[in-house]
Design an enzyme around this catalytic site. Sequence first.
Site, PDB file in Angstrom:
ATOM      1  N   TYR A 101       4.092  48.319  49.689  1.00  0.00           N
ATOM      2  CA  TYR A 101       3.314  49.366  49.013  1.00  0.00           C
ATOM      3  C   TYR A 101       3.682  49.454  47.536  1.00  0.00           C
ATOM      4  O   TYR A 101       3.004  50.119  46.764  1.00  0.00           O
ATOM      5  CB  TYR A 101       3.529  50.707  49.731  1.00  0.00           C
ATOM      6  CG  TYR A 101       2.979  50.648  51.138  1.00  0.00           C
ATOM      7  CD1 TYR A 101       1.628  50.871  51.376  1.00  0.00           C
ATOM      8  CD2 TYR A 101       3.789  50.296  52.220  1.00  0.00           C
ATOM      9  CE1 TYR A 101       1.102  50.751  52.650  1.00  0.00           C
ATOM     10  CE2 TYR A 101       3.283  50.175  53.503  1.00  0.00           C
ATOM     11  CZ  TYR A 101       1.934  50.402  53.706  1.00  0.00           C
ATOM     12  OH  TYR A 101       1.417  50.268  54.968  1.00  0.00           O
ATOM     13  N   LYS A 120       6.413  42.181  65.716  1.00  0.00           N
ATOM     14  CA  LYS A 120       6.197  43.555  65.266  1.00  0.00           C
ATOM     15  C   LYS A 120       6.868  44.507  66.242  1.00  0.00           C
ATOM     16  O   LYS A 120       6.497  44.576  67.420  1.00  0.00           O
ATOM     17  CB  LYS A 120       4.690  43.834  65.211  1.00  0.00           C
ATOM     18  CG  LYS A 120       4.343  45.269  64.885  1.00  0.00           C
ATOM     19  CD  LYS A 120       2.843  45.446  64.752  1.00  0.00           C
ATOM     20  CE  LYS A 120       2.472  46.898  64.584  1.00  0.00           C
ATOM     21  NZ  LYS A 120       1.036  47.090  64.412  1.00  0.00           N
ATOM     22  N   LYS A 180       7.975  42.545  61.047  1.00  0.00           N
ATOM     23  CA  LYS A 180       7.936  43.914  60.545  1.00  0.00           C
ATOM     24  C   LYS A 180       8.597  44.853  61.512  1.00  0.00           C
ATOM     25  O   LYS A 180       8.516  44.590  62.714  1.00  0.00           O
ATOM     26  CB  LYS A 180       6.493  44.287  60.210  1.00  0.00           C
ATOM     27  CG  LYS A 180       5.679  44.979  61.285  1.00  0.00           C
ATOM     28  CD  LYS A 180       4.276  45.187  60.864  1.00  0.00           C
ATOM     29  CE  LYS A 180       3.978  46.669  60.873  1.00  0.00           C
ATOM     30  NZ  LYS A 180       2.606  46.981  61.203  1.00  0.00           N
ATOM     31  N   CYS A 239      -3.806  50.727  70.118  1.00  0.00           N
ATOM     32  CA  CYS A 239      -4.273  49.427  69.617  1.00  0.00           C
ATOM     33  C   CYS A 239      -5.023  48.644  70.693  1.00  0.00           C
ATOM     34  O   CYS A 239      -5.291  47.454  70.529  1.00  0.00           O
ATOM     35  CB  CYS A 239      -3.080  48.607  69.129  1.00  0.00           C
ATOM     36  SG  CYS A 239      -2.034  49.500  67.970  1.00  0.00           S
ATOM     37  N   ARG A 278       3.708  53.326  71.452  1.00  0.00           N
ATOM     38  CA  ARG A 278       3.235  51.946  71.493  1.00  0.00           C
ATOM     39  C   ARG A 278       4.269  50.993  72.126  1.00  0.00           C
ATOM     40  O   ARG A 278       4.210  49.791  71.927  1.00  0.00           O
ATOM     41  CB  ARG A 278       2.917  51.468  70.069  1.00  0.00           C
ATOM     42  CG  ARG A 278       1.903  52.306  69.306  1.00  0.00           C
ATOM     43  CD  ARG A 278       1.114  51.424  68.349  1.00  0.00           C
ATOM     44  NE  ARG A 278       0.555  52.102  67.192  1.00  0.00           N
ATOM     45  CZ  ARG A 278      -0.470  52.943  67.211  1.00  0.00           C
ATOM     46  NH1 ARG A 278      -1.050  53.260  68.362  1.00  0.00           N
ATOM     47  NH2 ARG A 278      -0.920  53.472  66.084  1.00  0.00           N
ATOM     48  N   SER A 333       5.507  51.379  55.766  1.00  0.00           N
ATOM     49  CA  SER A 333       5.321  52.647  55.073  1.00  0.00           C
ATOM     50  C   SER A 333       6.574  53.530  55.093  1.00  0.00           C
ATOM     51  O   SER A 333       6.936  54.121  54.078  1.00  0.00           O
ATOM     52  CB  SER A 333       4.137  53.394  55.676  1.00  0.00           C
ATOM     53  OG  SER A 333       4.325  53.598  57.060  1.00  0.00           O
ATOM     54  N   ARG A 336       0.421  55.821  59.750  1.00  0.00           N
ATOM     55  CA  ARG A 336      -0.457  56.381  60.789  1.00  0.00           C
ATOM     56  C   ARG A 336      -1.242  57.567  60.262  1.00  0.00           C
ATOM     57  O   ARG A 336      -2.375  57.810  60.671  1.00  0.00           O
ATOM     58  CB  ARG A 336       0.353  56.722  62.037  1.00  0.00           C
ATOM     59  CG  ARG A 336       0.832  55.450  62.712  1.00  0.00           C
ATOM     60  CD  ARG A 336       1.594  55.699  63.988  1.00  0.00           C
ATOM     61  NE  ARG A 336       2.110  54.426  64.491  1.00  0.00           N
ATOM     62  CZ  ARG A 336       2.985  54.315  65.480  1.00  0.00           C
ATOM     63  NH1 ARG A 336       3.432  55.408  66.079  1.00  0.00           N
ATOM     64  NH2 ARG A 336       3.399  53.129  65.867  1.00  0.00           N
ATOM     65  N   CYS A 363      -7.343  45.524  64.218  1.00  0.00           N
ATOM     66  CA  CYS A 363      -6.714  46.305  65.285  1.00  0.00           C
ATOM     67  C   CYS A 363      -7.706  47.339  65.786  1.00  0.00           C
ATOM     68  O   CYS A 363      -8.719  47.596  65.137  1.00  0.00           O
ATOM     69  CB  CYS A 363      -5.444  46.984  64.781  1.00  0.00           C
ATOM     70  SG  CYS A 363      -4.389  47.548  66.139  1.00  0.00           S
ATOM     71  N   CYS A 381      -6.589  50.529  66.623  1.00  0.00           N
ATOM     72  CA  CYS A 381      -6.012  51.878  66.578  1.00  0.00           C
ATOM     73  C   CYS A 381      -6.718  52.843  65.628  1.00  0.00           C
ATOM     74  O   CYS A 381      -6.672  54.049  65.847  1.00  0.00           O
ATOM     75  CB  CYS A 381      -4.510  51.823  66.306  1.00  0.00           C
ATOM     76  SG  CYS A 381      -4.071  51.043  64.754  1.00  0.00           S
TER      77      CYS A 381
HETATM   78  C1  PBG Z   1      -1.826  48.990  63.235  1.00  0.00           C
HETATM   79  C2  PBG Z   1      -0.777  48.825  62.192  1.00  0.00           C
HETATM   80  C3  PBG Z   1       0.366  49.601  61.964  1.00  0.00           C
HETATM   81  C4  PBG Z   1       0.936  49.133  60.813  1.00  0.00           C
HETATM   82  C5  PBG Z   1       0.174  48.065  60.372  1.00  0.00           C
HETATM   83  N1  PBG Z   1      -0.872  47.880  61.236  1.00  0.00           N
HETATM   84  C6  PBG Z   1       0.883  50.804  62.657  1.00  0.00           C
HETATM   85  C7  PBG Z   1       1.294  50.791  64.033  1.00  0.00           C
HETATM   86  O1  PBG Z   1       1.393  49.750  64.681  1.00  0.00           O
HETATM   87  O2  PBG Z   1       1.503  51.883  64.517  1.00  0.00           O
HETATM   88  C8  PBG Z   1       2.143  49.750  60.157  1.00  0.00           C
HETATM   89  C9  PBG Z   1       2.274  49.543  58.720  1.00  0.00           C
HETATM   90  C10 PBG Z   1       3.141  50.494  58.000  1.00  0.00           C
HETATM   91  O3  PBG Z   1       3.793  51.405  58.542  1.00  0.00           O
HETATM   92  O4  PBG Z   1       3.204  50.336  56.779  1.00  0.00           O
HETATM   93  N2  PBG Z   1      -1.645  48.411  64.429  1.00  0.00           N
END
Ligand code: PBG
Length: 321
Positions: free
Chosen positions: A311, A193, A246, A127, A215, A272, A203, A117, A119
């Site tokens: 996690y 996603k 996700k 991203c 986003r 997370s 983040r 990615c 980001c």
């Molecule tokens: C990056 C990315 C994100 C996550 C995984 N890859 C964050 C986002 O899209 O803001 C989130 C994973 C998590 O919260 O555990 N693009």
Amino acid sequence: MEKAEKKLHRLKSNQLLRDLCSETSFSLSHFVQPIFINEGINDNEEIIGLKNNFVMSLDNSFKQIDDDLNNGVKNFLLFISPKKKSVSSFNLDFHQRAISSIKDRFMNDINLWTDVCLCSLTDHGHCCLFNEDQSIDIDRTLKEISKIALSYAQAGSDIIAPSDMMDGRTLSIRKILDKEEFSMKPIVSYSTKFSSNFYGPFREAASSAPSFGDRKQYQLDYRSESEAIRASLRCAEEGADMLMVKPGMTSIDLIMKIREKTNLMVGSYQVSGEYAGMCLSEEKGLLDLNEALKETWHVMRRAGAQYIISYGARLAKEIGF
Ligand code: PBG
């Protein structure tokens, strides 16, 4: 009615019978453990809410992976943050060093997934790259994302995992990998996603919070099922080898539908914010983290998840199932 209720109670009357009747199971080989490496730090830094997870220096990640291997985890999803952010033309030296040194050390004892990615690389934390009018510059974005994917493959990454949600990225990555003789490198697309409130701790950990806006322009709207399924279908058509939904618990309704439509492996990412919610509740004495994790993992399996990114993966052996 009374009869049916009695039957339920009879079947629940002892533990062995309850276990016999259980329909979900998982093993350690179904888990993927995220790992955060940051070029700019020398030690371990805690991540708010994510008990047992740290942002690490590359050196410290070796010890962590070693410990995790001893706990039966063999799949790792690597997030790498560089010291310096840029506007474009990203320096991936540290990324390549991180990937190749982990693979040199652990060889095929581990399966190393790398999150692809922009980001954590861009100075604005999005991203993608933007045109001057703030619209997404899709051509330049795809070019950069494909370059990153290729460099990770060259460094030895086992699985390329694009998480950016840009249209066409799976195809673009597949093409460059095939052209450069990585036609056997699997792509696991973050295919469904959502734009979610549950990515907060991540983040912080990946230092990838957007400095303006959100986003929603490129991640999915949680109110739309058809859009969510279409996004996975599109990744499948573009050549993704495995798919992912996700956040985890808020997307379980989609797993079987996507599996049936694509016949691909579909995994669930317990993100997370979901994990942190359980950790912080435990801190306040409101639940038992291990038991809560076990429940969510079984629910994901019940919903059809073929693999689980969590996690808490490193706790799975201790928790048991
Ligand atoms: C990056 C990315 C994100 C996550 C995984 N890859 C964050 C986002 O899209 O803001 C989130 C994973 C998590 O919260 O555990 N693009």
